[in-house]
Design a protein around this motif. Structure first.
Motif, PDB file in Angstrom:
ATOM      1  N   ARG A 180      -7.144  18.291   6.925  1.00 45.03           N
ATOM      2  CA  ARG A 180      -8.283  18.235   7.839  1.00 45.03           C
ATOM      3  C   ARG A 180      -9.544  17.695   7.163  1.00 45.03           C
ATOM      4  N   GLU A 181      -9.551  17.682   5.851  1.00 53.75           N
ATOM      5  CA  GLU A 181     -10.705  17.160   5.121  1.00 53.75           C
ATOM      6  C   GLU A 181     -10.637  15.643   4.937  1.00 53.75           C
ATOM      7  N   ARG A 182      -9.529  15.046   5.295  1.00 58.01           N
ATOM      8  CA  ARG A 182      -9.325  13.613   5.090  1.00 58.01           C
ATOM      9  C   ARG A 182      -9.518  12.857   6.404  1.00 58.01           C
ATOM     10  N   PRO A 183      -9.966  11.595   6.348  1.00 60.80           N
ATOM     11  CA  PRO A 183      -9.962  10.780   7.560  1.00 60.80           C
ATOM     12  C   PRO A 183      -8.519  10.535   7.992  1.00 60.80           C
ATOM     13  N   VAL A 184      -8.273  10.565   9.298  1.00 58.31           N
ATOM     14  CA  VAL A 184      -6.891  10.455   9.771  1.00 58.31           C
ATOM     15  C   VAL A 184      -6.327   9.074   9.473  1.00 58.31           C
ATOM     16  N   ARG A 185      -7.072   8.037   9.819  1.00 57.24           N
ATOM     17  CA  ARG A 185      -6.593   6.673   9.618  1.00 57.24           C
ATOM     18  C   ARG A 185      -7.109   6.133   8.298  1.00 57.24           C
ATOM     19  N   ALA A 186      -6.282   5.352   7.609  1.00 59.52           N
ATOM     20  CA  ALA A 186      -6.715   4.731   6.362  1.00 59.52           C
ATOM     21  C   ALA A 186      -8.006   3.944   6.591  1.00 59.52           C
ATOM     22  N   GLN A 187      -8.935   4.071   5.658  1.00 54.74           N
ATOM     23  CA  GLN A 187     -10.241   3.432   5.796  1.00 54.74           C
ATOM     24  C   GLN A 187     -10.370   2.175   4.933  1.00 54.74           C
ATOM     25  N   THR A 188      -9.258   1.689   4.393  1.00 53.03           N
ATOM     26  CA  THR A 188      -9.293   0.505   3.539  1.00 53.03           C
ATOM     27  C   THR A 188      -9.305  -0.773   4.369  1.00 53.03           C
ATOM     28  N   LYS A 189      -9.707  -1.855   3.722  1.00 51.72           N
ATOM     29  CA  LYS A 189      -9.693  -3.179   4.339  1.00 51.72           C
ATOM     30  C   LYS A 189      -8.412  -3.914   3.951  1.00 51.72           C
ATOM     31  N   PRO A 190      -7.979  -4.882   4.745  1.00 52.99           N
ATOM     32  CA  PRO A 190      -6.772  -5.637   4.393  1.00 52.99           C
ATOM     33  C   PRO A 190      -6.871  -6.252   2.996  1.00 52.99           C
ATOM     34  N   GLY A 191      -5.831  -6.059   2.209  1.00 50.66           N
ATOM     35  CA  GLY A 191      -5.770  -6.633   0.869  1.00 50.66           C
ATOM     36  C   GLY A 191      -6.279  -5.734  -0.229  1.00 50.66           C
ATOM     37  N   GLU A 192      -6.963  -4.627   0.098  1.00 52.84           N
ATOM     38  CA  GLU A 192      -7.534  -3.770  -0.945  1.00 52.84           C
ATOM     39  C   GLU A 192      -6.460  -3.137  -1.816  1.00 52.84           C
ATOM     40  N   ILE A 193      -5.373  -2.688  -1.214  1.00 54.52           N
ATOM     41  CA  ILE A 193      -4.322  -2.034  -1.998  1.00 54.52           C
ATOM     42  C   ILE A 193      -3.594  -3.068  -2.852  1.00 54.52           C
ATOM     43  N   ALA A 194      -3.227  -4.192  -2.251  1.00 55.28           N
ATOM     44  CA  ALA A 194      -2.505  -5.224  -2.993  1.00 55.28           C
ATOM     45  C   ALA A 194      -3.312  -5.722  -4.185  1.00 55.28           C
ATOM     46  N   ALA A 195      -4.633  -5.772  -4.051  1.00 54.80           N
ATOM     47  CA  ALA A 195      -5.488  -6.263  -5.136  1.00 54.80           C
ATOM     48  C   ALA A 195      -5.420  -5.368  -6.370  1.00 54.80           C
ATOM     49  N   GLN A 196      -5.004  -4.116  -6.182  1.00 53.18           N
ATOM     50  CA  GLN A 196      -4.926  -3.176  -7.321  1.00 53.18           C
ATOM     51  C   GLN A 196      -3.535  -3.132  -7.948  1.00 53.18           C
ATOM     52  N   LEU A 197      -2.602  -3.872  -7.395  1.00 54.05           N
ATOM     53  CA  LEU A 197      -1.233  -3.870  -7.906  1.00 54.05           C
ATOM     54  C   LEU A 197      -0.997  -5.114  -8.749  1.00 54.05           C
ATOM     55  N   PRO A 198      -0.451  -4.971  -9.955  1.00 51.48           N
ATOM     56  CA  PRO A 198      -0.167  -6.145 -10.789  1.00 51.48           C
ATOM     57  C   PRO A 198       0.742  -7.126 -10.055  1.00 51.48           C
ATOM     58  N   THR A 199       0.543  -8.393 -10.322  1.00 50.68           N
ATOM     59  CA  THR A 199       1.347  -9.412  -9.640  1.00 50.68           C
ATOM     60  C   THR A 199       2.741  -9.560 -10.238  1.00 50.68           C
ATOM     61  N   ALA A 200       2.975  -8.997 -11.413  1.00 57.50           N
ATOM     62  CA  ALA A 200       4.295  -9.078 -12.057  1.00 57.50           C
ATOM     63  C   ALA A 200       4.743  -7.677 -12.463  1.00 57.50           C
ATOM     64  N   PRO A 201       6.050  -7.418 -12.466  1.00 57.07           N
ATOM     65  CA  PRO A 201       6.539  -6.081 -12.837  1.00 57.07           C
ATOM     66  C   PRO A 201       6.458  -5.862 -14.342  1.00 57.07           C
ATOM     67  N   PRO A 202       6.391  -4.594 -14.779  1.00 59.61           N
ATOM     68  CA  PRO A 202       6.350  -4.311 -16.225  1.00 59.61           C
ATOM     69  C   PRO A 202       7.727  -4.501 -16.855  1.00 59.61           C
ATOM     70  N   ASP A 203       7.742  -4.952 -18.106  1.00 62.18           N
ATOM     71  CA  ASP A 203       8.996  -5.039 -18.848  1.00 62.18           C
ATOM     72  C   ASP A 203       9.323  -3.725 -19.544  1.00 62.18           C
ATOM     73  N   ALA A 204       8.292  -3.025 -19.994  1.00 61.57           N
ATOM     74  CA  ALA A 204       8.487  -1.769 -20.723  1.00 61.57           C
ATOM     75  C   ALA A 204       8.309  -0.583 -19.775  1.00 61.57           C
ATOM     76  N   PRO A 205       8.995   0.531 -20.056  1.00 60.16           N
ATOM     77  CA  PRO A 205       8.797   1.721 -19.219  1.00 60.16           C
ATOM     78  C   PRO A 205       7.372   2.251 -19.347  1.00 60.16           C
ATOM     79  N   GLN A 206       6.893   2.851 -18.281  1.00 61.11           N
ATOM     80  CA  GLN A 206       5.545   3.409 -18.269  1.00 61.11           C
ATOM     81  C   GLN A 206       5.613   4.912 -18.056  1.00 61.11           C
TER      82      GLN A 206
END
Length: 472
Positions: free
Chosen positions: A25-51
């Motif tokens: 109940r403390e959170r906004p129900v619908r995501a408040q992000t703009k298109p592309g905001e999440i993808a911009a935080q994800l690396p464009t290539a996968p890691p080779d080493a375990p994390q």
């Protein structure tokens, strides 16, 4: 990460889940992000080493969660609910951990035999007669596709799969404009074609398919050389909760010997309450019925309950048995992969077992009755306000309304701006639809932990934001 690490991180996940639900109940129900905001935080290539798992979980909190719309929020009043009761989530954790592929009896006998029994439990709870047999599908879309394929094969004397549709008579399927678009997709995928989905006019306060118009359309198609295959009726249509008169539809279906499928994806769960069953009176005569316990009843996606009167017709349409899928040395078994379009199957019946045992049918009935009562109360409160119109009366826990203050111009634009402002505010989440060509606002309650106070919050938010929305 190894299984020896799992107890530590499994406890972290359980604690996180409990806290998540406690603080929704403390959170906004619908995501408040703009298109592309999440993808911009994800690396464009996968890691080779375990994390480290610590880093992954930290990124889950900071990257993923801000982009989540909270379907389990008690003030999620959009679309239809997609519930996740604690008991069913616990079952899903066990399903994921055992990770069985339950396509055949022999690939996990417990999954097959529990599915048979759980679907019979649900059949009894819904008041359906013993002539129905149940199978769990992944979604109502899959159940409807299976029904359309079955009506196609039955109409073609079981020759469609073997010979294809070219050279056959053109098939026709009948439904109102109130049915879900999954029906359109089933018509596409089955090869029948959108042009052969005949839309029947509706009538009355429940926007029911006109049985006289249905009969006339079928007679005209026969005269024109078409081959009627089946009828798809709805109980609780997605847009406004429209309910066909199933008994009247079945009278027509039986007159022309047509296969009938009833889509009760949302409203079907409410039929565990005997007082609501008038909405699908006559359903016992249908060939196929689908409802989604993963919507309103409390099991999380995916768990769609598909009841059929003739499993033989369904398996004649869908079953295929290469040698590597045969079970030798056992008689009288069911392989539910022969009842579904997908071959692969999860152990979904376990969620239903946990749900029904943990809350009992009476506990689930009370939840549903509360949602219906509180929703109807909200509709009457808005009806009493001079600037609001109830555009379709409540059907169970769904109604539509619009903001229509005196002197306002372009009500479609006004209501779109109102709903956008409400959803941007974040305290509740609503969606829109159209009735008689007008854009209206749609409200439906059904989240597992929703209270009357949550629905009264919706009342307050709607009025508060409407008061600041420009009428021009």
């Amino acid at each position: 990460m190894r299984w020896s690490d799992f107890p530590k991180w499994g406890k972290w996940a359980a604690d996180w889940a409990a806290n998540y639900h406690a603080t929704l109940r403390e959170r906004p129900v619908r995501a408040q992000t703009k298109p592309g905001e999440i993808a911009a935080q994800l690396p464009t290539a996968p890691p080779d080493a375990p994390q480290p798992i610590e880093d992954i979980l930290s990124d889950f909190e900071t990257i993923v969660m801000p982009g989540m719309t909270h379907w389990q929020h008690p003030r999620f009043f959009a679309y239809f609910p997609s519930n996740a009761s604690p008991a069913a989530v616990l079952a899903d954790n066990l399903i994921a951990a055992t990770a069985a592929q339950c396509m055949l009896w022999q690939t996990s006998p417990a999954a097959t035999e529990m599915e048979t029994r759980m679907m019979d439990w649900l059949r009894q709870g819904l008041g359906l007669p013993t002539g129905f047999h149940g199978v769990i599908q992944d979604s109502a879309s899959s159940a409807t596709l299976a029904a359309v394929l079955t009506m196609r094969e039955r109409a073609l004397n079981w020759d469609g799969n073997a010979s294809g549709l070219p050279g056959q008579k053109t098939l026709r399927v009948y439904a109102s404009s109130e049915v879900h678009t999954s029906i359109d997709r089933a018509i596409w995928i089955s090869g029948i074609g959108e042009a052969n989905l005949v839309r029947i006019p509706t009538q009355g306060p429940l926007r029911s398919m006109d049985p006289n118009a249905l009969s006339t359309a079928i007679e005209q198609d026969i005269s024109d050389g078409y081959l009627p295959a089946g009828i798809i009726a709805c109980t609780g249509g997605t847009g406004t909760g429209a309910c066909d008169d199933i008994a009247a539809v079945m009278d027509v279906a039986e007159e022309f010997n047509l296969y009938t499928h009833v889509d009760a994806a949302w409203a079907g769960s409410a039929m565990i309450c005997p007082e609501f069953r008038s909405l699908w009176q006559g359903v016992e005569r249908a060939d196929s019925v689908v409802l989604n316990p993963h919507k309103w009843l409390g099991t999380q996606f995916d768990l769609s309950a598909h009841f059929i009167r003739s499993p033989e017709d369904l398996t004649r349409t869908l079953a295929i048995q290469p040698e590597y899928l045969k079970t030798h040395g056992q008689n009288g078994i069911i392989n539910y992969s022969e009842w579904s379009v997908p071959l692969g199957r999860r152990f979904r019946a376990l969620k239903l077992w946990f749900l029904i045992r943990a809350y009992g049918l009476d506990g689930l009935r009370q939840m549903l009755r509360n949602h219906v009562s509180w929703t109807q109360e909200l509709a009457e409160q808005l009806r009493a306000k001079p600037d609001f119109e109830i555009t379709t009366d409540p059907v169970l826990a769904l109604f539509t309304f619009r903001f229509a203050p005196a002197g306002a111009s372009n009500l479609d634009d006004l209501n779109q701006r109102l709903i956008n402002a409400i959803n941007d505010d974040g305290r509740i989440y609503l969606t829109q639809t159209r009735t008689n060509g007008d854009l209206v606002i749609r409200f439906t309650a059904g989240q597992f932990d929703c209270t009357r106070d949550d629905i009264q919050t919706a009342h307050d938010v709607i009025l508060e934001i409407a008061a600041t929305t420009s009428k021009d």
